[in-house]
Design an enzyme around this catalytic site. Structure first.
Site, short mmCIF file in Angstrom:
data_model
loop_
_atom_site.label_atom_id
_atom_site.label_comp_id
_atom_site.label_asym_id
_atom_site.label_seq_id
_atom_site.Cartn_x
_atom_site.Cartn_y
_atom_site.Cartn_z
N ALA B 12 -12.89 37.59 48.96
CA ALA B 12 -11.55 38.07 48.64
C ALA B 12 -11.22 39.34 49.42
CB ALA B 12 -11.44 38.32 47.14
N CYS B 13 -9.96 39.71 49.44
CA CYS B 13 -9.52 40.92 50.11
C CYS B 13 -10.18 42.13 49.46
CB CYS B 13 -8.02 41.06 50.02
SG CYS B 13 -7.20 39.78 50.96
N PRO B 14 -10.50 43.16 50.19
CA PRO B 14 -10.24 43.31 51.63
C PRO B 14 -11.41 42.89 52.53
CG PRO B 14 -10.92 45.41 50.73
CD PRO B 14 -11.11 44.39 49.65
N CYS B 41 -4.57 35.84 50.17
CA CYS B 41 -4.22 37.24 50.46
C CYS B 41 -4.65 37.60 51.88
CB CYS B 41 -4.88 38.18 49.44
SG CYS B 41 -6.67 38.24 49.56
N ALA B 42 -5.77 37.06 52.32
CA ALA B 42 -6.26 37.35 53.67
C ALA B 42 -5.36 36.71 54.71
CB ALA B 42 -7.70 36.86 53.83
#
Lengths: 407, 74
Positions: B12-14, B41-42
């Protein structure tokens, strides 16, 4: 330079918003190999809207993102391919069009431009630092977050004033920066009267944004009075900019007809002035920009693309033969005299079918083939020799005149 | 010209963004960096970062919910 990979499609759609995806759904369902190229996220501008309450079929409302996700799924169901990158260059003339990204060249029979637009920004100092961090473009999306706060609205057009009024339902105070003299707004009179009567709205006349201030988030919009040069700092939670919309048409300039505001000109069939190139949705010069209107545009262009491709194939394989001279009779089937002439031509076909080939083109449903032949009035006969139009006969169409021309 | 692939599946981000930043430092101008991701999200922040820094970016959907962000170092 890295060699670009070349891929062939029937239809390439530039832009994956509501209009582009609808066009692709129609094209895909017509079994055309279809590619959508989207530079950011699939769904386009509609994904910025939190709640869409006026798109039919969703009586409870739907989020912009949710609705676009459904479009996306439906397009995929019809085998539409998605490529997420930006288009660098296009070549639109001719039978095979080219759409170039940084790694690929896509060749297509039809290009549908659905590149949409983006909100115009003020260009004031530090604006870039606060885009999405206090500077917003959609009241519908961000109004609720401003409940009880002060907001600034830039602009005086319909969007600015109507959205400003909407914002007063949430915000405590709505300060509107207007470039014009006191009392002058660009919006309609009804909105203007409602705004002036709204006790939560405050107007800063003769002002533009000088610069923005804040830390991580926007804190203050500093306006400048154009007459007095005075700087007017206004602390706010969000600054909404409604100063217009810029269509994404830079890469099409000089290639197709574009209005002086940058929108693409089409006819009611979404056709641009270049054959086989359509424009749909927000990028098109039109009256209303909504998901519902985009869907209509997309459907029209999708069907148009299918017809255009079918006609192109028919034109090459049936009308423009090279092996022997041809007679292409172009007529309108709803005209009695033109139908009569059709039977004359058919009689002639029986006698001469070994020497010449005959095609009959009815313009009632579509003028596409007639246009390709360069025939503008009906009835007419195009004489084809060596796969090219030799001449067009519009007067005294008879067996004798045709035989003479075929010699 | 070489091609470097980094696997950020399941991350997951970041994390994908940091991995991409580090990997891009290691490659030459003209090389390709391919970042495999499956967190949406990426899909936003990796291309945004790369474009902001002037690189060429393309995203390919490999599978449902799985993408490759292709970055050409400029």
């Amino acid at each position: 330079m890295r060699e670009k990979k070349v891929e062939q499609y029937d239809v390439v759609v530039i832009g994956g918003g509501a209009a582009g995806m609808t066009a692709a759904i129609y094209a895909g369902r017509a079994r055309l190999s279809t590619l959508i190229i989207e530079q950011a996220l699939v769904g386009g501008l509609a994904t910025n809207t939190n709640e869409i309450e006026n798109y039919p079929g969703f009586p409870e409302g739907v989020t912009g993102k949710g609705l676009m996700e459904l479009f996306h799924q439906q397009a995929k169901k019809f085998d539409v391919k998605f490529k997420l990158t930006d288009v660098r260059k296009v070549e639109l003339e001719g039978e095979i069009k080219k759409v170039e990204t940084f790694r690929n060249i896509y060749e297509a029979k039809v290009v549908i431009i659905a590149s949409g637009g983006r909100p115009r920004v003020t260009g004031a100092d530090k604006e870039e630092d606060y885009l999405g961090k206090g500077i917003a473009f959609c009241a519908t999306c961000d109004a609720a977050a401003n409940t009880g706060k002060t907001v600034v609205v830039i602009g005086s057009g319909d969007a600015a004033i109507e959205e400003g009024i909407f914002l007063t339902k949430f915000a405590n105070k709505v300060v509107v920066s207007i470039i014009h003299d006191e009392g002058k707004m660009d919006c309609n009179e009804i909105a203007k009267a409602a705004a002036l009567a709204n006790s939560k709205m405050e107007f800063q006349w003769n002002t533009v944004v000088d610069h923005f201030e804040g830390d991580e988030e926007l804190k203050t919009v500093v306006l400048k009075n154009l007459k007095t040069e005075a700087l007017i700092p206004i602390d706010c939670h969000t600054c909404f900019e409604f100063i217009g919309y810029i269509p994404n048409t830079d890469i099409f300039k000089g290639l197709i007809d574009i209005t002086n505001k940058g929108y693409i000109v089409t006819n009611e069939n979404m056709e641009t002035n270049v054959e086989g190139v359509y424009a749909v949705g927000d990028v098109r010069d039109r009256y209303l920009r909504q998901v519902a209107t985009c869907v209509g545009d997309g459907a029209t262009a999708g069907v148009g693309a299918e017809k255009y491709i079918a006609e192109s194939e028919a034109f090459v394989s049936h009308v423009m033969k090279e092996d022997k001279p041809g007679v292409a009779y172009v007529f309108n089937a709803i005209e009695a005299d033109q139908r009569e002439l059709l039977s004359e031509i058919e009689k002639m076909e029986l006698d001469y079918k070994d020497q010449y080939y005959f095609s009959k083109i009815d313009v009632y449903k579509s003028k596409g083939l007639a246009n390709r032949l360069g025939v503008k009035e009906y009835p007419a006969v195009a004489i084809i020799k060596d796969g090219k139009v030799d001449c067009i006969i519009t007067e005294n169409i008879s067996k004798e005149s045709l035989l003479k021309a075929l010699k | 010209m070489k091609e470097v692939t980094i696997d950020c599946l399941g991350e997951a981000c970041p994390v994908p963004l940091i991995k991409a930043e580090n990997a891009l430092k290691e490659i030459e101008v003209g090389d390709l960096l391919i970042v495999q991701i499956d967190h949406s999200c990426a899909m936003k922040n990796v291309p945004e970062w790369a474009r902001k820094n002037g690189h060429n970016v393309e995203i390919e959907e490999v599978d449902d919910g799985e993408w490759e962000v292709v970055i050409e170092k400029v």
